[in-house]
Motif scaffolding. Structure first.
Motif, PDB file in Angstrom:
ATOM      1  N   LEU A  44      28.848  28.167  86.701  1.00  0.00           N
ATOM      2  CA  LEU A  44      30.269  28.378  86.963  1.00  0.00           C
ATOM      3  C   LEU A  44      31.061  27.324  86.202  1.00  0.00           C
ATOM      4  O   LEU A  44      30.816  26.128  86.361  1.00  0.00           O
ATOM      5  N   GLU A  45      32.012  27.761  85.391  1.00  0.00           N
ATOM      6  CA  GLU A  45      32.918  26.825  84.732  1.00  0.00           C
ATOM      7  C   GLU A  45      34.262  26.850  85.445  1.00  0.00           C
ATOM      8  O   GLU A  45      34.863  27.907  85.627  1.00  0.00           O
ATOM      9  N   LYS A  66      16.250  32.704  77.054  1.00  0.00           N
ATOM     10  CA  LYS A  66      15.481  33.933  76.824  1.00  0.00           C
ATOM     11  C   LYS A  66      15.583  34.892  78.007  1.00  0.00           C
ATOM     12  O   LYS A  66      14.586  35.493  78.438  1.00  0.00           O
ATOM     13  N   GLY A  67      16.801  35.008  78.532  1.00  0.00           N
ATOM     14  CA  GLY A  67      17.015  36.022  79.570  1.00  0.00           C
ATOM     15  C   GLY A  67      17.546  35.448  80.864  1.00  0.00           C
ATOM     16  O   GLY A  67      17.132  34.372  81.287  1.00  0.00           O
ATOM     17  N   GLY A  68      18.476  36.169  81.487  1.00  0.00           N
ATOM     18  CA  GLY A  68      18.959  35.825  82.821  1.00  0.00           C
ATOM     19  C   GLY A  68      20.103  34.835  82.873  1.00  0.00           C
ATOM     20  O   GLY A  68      20.628  34.554  83.951  1.00  0.00           O
ATOM     21  N   PHE A  69      20.512  34.304  81.721  1.00  0.00           N
ATOM     22  CA  PHE A  69      21.558  33.288  81.722  1.00  0.00           C
ATOM     23  C   PHE A  69      22.936  33.937  81.792  1.00  0.00           C
ATOM     24  O   PHE A  69      23.234  34.846  81.010  1.00  0.00           O
ATOM     25  N   ILE A  70      23.793  33.467  82.711  1.00  0.00           N
ATOM     26  CA  ILE A  70      25.171  33.951  82.794  1.00  0.00           C
ATOM     27  C   ILE A  70      26.101  32.766  83.028  1.00  0.00           C
ATOM     28  O   ILE A  70      25.876  31.942  83.918  1.00  0.00           O
ATOM     29  N   TRP A  71      27.144  32.699  82.229  1.00  0.00           N
ATOM     30  CA  TRP A  71      28.204  31.689  82.359  1.00  0.00           C
ATOM     31  C   TRP A  71      29.421  32.399  82.959  1.00  0.00           C
ATOM     32  O   TRP A  71      29.888  33.383  82.439  1.00  0.00           O
ATOM     33  N   TYR A  72      29.928  31.865  84.071  1.00  0.00           N
ATOM     34  CA  TYR A  72      31.079  32.443  84.762  1.00  0.00           C
ATOM     35  C   TYR A  72      32.308  31.574  84.500  1.00  0.00           C
ATOM     36  O   TYR A  72      32.480  30.538  85.140  1.00  0.00           O
ATOM     37  N   PRO A  73      33.192  31.980  83.584  1.00  0.00           N
ATOM     38  CA  PRO A  73      34.401  31.188  83.336  1.00  0.00           C
ATOM     39  C   PRO A  73      35.463  31.469  84.399  1.00  0.00           C
ATOM     40  O   PRO A  73      35.494  32.539  85.027  1.00  0.00           O
ATOM     41  N   PRO A 103      33.134  38.257  83.117  1.00  0.00           N
ATOM     42  CA  PRO A 103      34.599  38.296  83.059  1.00  0.00           C
ATOM     43  C   PRO A 103      35.212  37.086  83.760  1.00  0.00           C
ATOM     44  O   PRO A 103      34.735  36.660  84.817  1.00  0.00           O
ATOM     45  N   ALA A 104      36.251  36.544  83.154  1.00  0.00           N
ATOM     46  CA  ALA A 104      36.909  35.368  83.732  1.00  0.00           C
ATOM     47  C   ALA A 104      37.621  35.751  85.026  1.00  0.00           C
ATOM     48  O   ALA A 104      38.145  36.848  85.163  1.00  0.00           O
ATOM     49  N   ILE A 130      27.632  23.740  87.954  1.00  0.00           N
ATOM     50  CA  ILE A 130      29.065  23.836  87.703  1.00  0.00           C
ATOM     51  C   ILE A 130      29.420  22.907  86.558  1.00  0.00           C
ATOM     52  O   ILE A 130      28.944  21.765  86.493  1.00  0.00           O
ATOM     53  N   PHE A 131      30.283  23.392  85.659  1.00  0.00           N
ATOM     54  CA  PHE A 131      30.766  22.605  84.526  1.00  0.00           C
ATOM     55  C   PHE A 131      32.285  22.587  84.558  1.00  0.00           C
ATOM     56  O   PHE A 131      32.924  23.615  84.812  1.00  0.00           O
ATOM     57  N   CYS A 132      32.874  21.426  84.279  1.00  0.00           N
ATOM     58  CA  CYS A 132      34.332  21.294  84.269  1.00  0.00           C
ATOM     59  C   CYS A 132      34.721  20.242  83.242  1.00  0.00           C
ATOM     60  O   CYS A 132      34.315  19.087  83.353  1.00  0.00           O
ATOM     61  N   ALA A 133      35.507  20.641  82.263  1.00  0.00           N
ATOM     62  CA  ALA A 133      35.937  19.722  81.209  1.00  0.00           C
ATOM     63  C   ALA A 133      37.436  19.488  81.293  1.00  0.00           C
ATOM     64  O   ALA A 133      38.222  20.431  81.460  1.00  0.00           O
ATOM     65  N   ASN A 134      37.821  18.234  81.181  1.00  0.00           N
ATOM     66  CA  ASN A 134      39.225  17.872  81.007  1.00  0.00           C
ATOM     67  C   ASN A 134      40.147  18.459  82.069  1.00  0.00           C
ATOM     68  O   ASN A 134      41.214  18.993  81.754  1.00  0.00           O
ATOM     69  N   MET A 135      39.736  18.342  83.326  1.00  0.00           N
ATOM     70  CA  MET A 135      40.616  18.815  84.391  1.00  0.00           C
ATOM     71  C   MET A 135      41.121  17.710  85.293  1.00  0.00           C
ATOM     72  O   MET A 135      42.318  17.615  85.542  1.00  0.00           O
ATOM     73  N   ILE A 136      40.240  16.853  85.797  1.00  0.00           N
ATOM     74  CA  ILE A 136      40.655  16.026  86.927  1.00  0.00           C
ATOM     75  C   ILE A 136      41.704  14.984  86.549  1.00  0.00           C
ATOM     76  O   ILE A 136      42.390  14.468  87.426  1.00  0.00           O
TER      77      ILE A 136
END
Length: 230
Positions: A44-45, A66-73, A103-104, A130-136
């Protein structure tokens, strides 16, 4: 040097926006993410912004998995979602990794008990990291509080929360440029500012069941900071 939030460019025909800093930091970030995420496949981003980090990082990580990876923006501003999806569509087509970016969706972590739309309240969802860049630093402290509260609630044991951006260390700025950036942020909004890693962020993590796991020095006086769910 940490950069001020960029002015984006946009055309009527193409909703994609571009943050110049992303071109400078995306490869350095991608180099650390495999260690940050480990075996996690559901990412989750938070605060995806233009969506360029997802577009650059997700296909490469999906290929390695090699399969199963999903990034949720996701982003708090619904106006950003079409551009995020447009970047994702182009990146997946170019990389031959269809479906690796979901889908975002709109997520505002400053709202109490925020929950991604694919999970049920009170139940653990599929999110493994969870990944979060340049927010806090470009948001009120309530956003950091909500981010860590949600991470503590949603992540499985040993799941990670990875943050990227500038930080103070033990109350001190790491470079004069970061001190100037901090002053600029606070002049725009007194609730913004470069946060202190040891004095503010790590204690907040601990209160939500996460421990400081790893710190990576990045270009331009930024850090990647990885927290792990206890």
């Amino acid at each position: 040097m940490a950069q001020t939030p960029p002015k984006s460019t946009e055309s009527d025909a193409d909703p994609r926006r571009h943050a110049p800093a992303t071109l400078r930091n995306r490869d350095a970030i991608l180099a650390i993410l495999p260690q940050a995420f480990g075996s996690a496949l559901q990412i989750l981003e938070i605060a995806s912004g233009t969506g360029e980090h997802a577009a650059h990082c997700a296909p490469a990580l999906a290929k390695a998995a090699k399969g199963g990876f999903i990034w949720y923006p996701s982003d708090w501003d619904a106006e950003n979602l079409p551009g995020i999806d447009a970047h994702a569509k182009a990146a997946m087509a170019d990389s031959g990794q269809p479906g690796c970016i979901a889908p975002a969706q709109r997520i505002d972590v400053s709202q109490a008990d925020w929950t991604p739309q694919w999970t049920q309240p009170g139940q653990a969802g599929p999110i493994e990291a969870i990944f979060c860049a340049n927010m806090i630093h470009i948001a009120p402290w309530a956003a950091a509080e909500g981010l860590f509260s949600g991470a503590g609630r949603l992540l499985p044991r040993n799941g990670t929360l990875t943050l990227y951006g500038p930080y103070r260390r033990n109350g001190q700025h790491t470079a004069p440029s970061n001190a100037g950036f901090d002053a600029s942020l606070q002049s725009r909004d007194p609730s913004w500012g470069v946060r202190d890693l040891e004095g503010e962020v790590a204690p907040l993590a601990q209160c939500n069941g996460l421990s400081l796991h790893r710190i990576e020095t990045m270009p331009a006086n930024n850090l990647i900071v990885i927290f792990r769910k206890d």
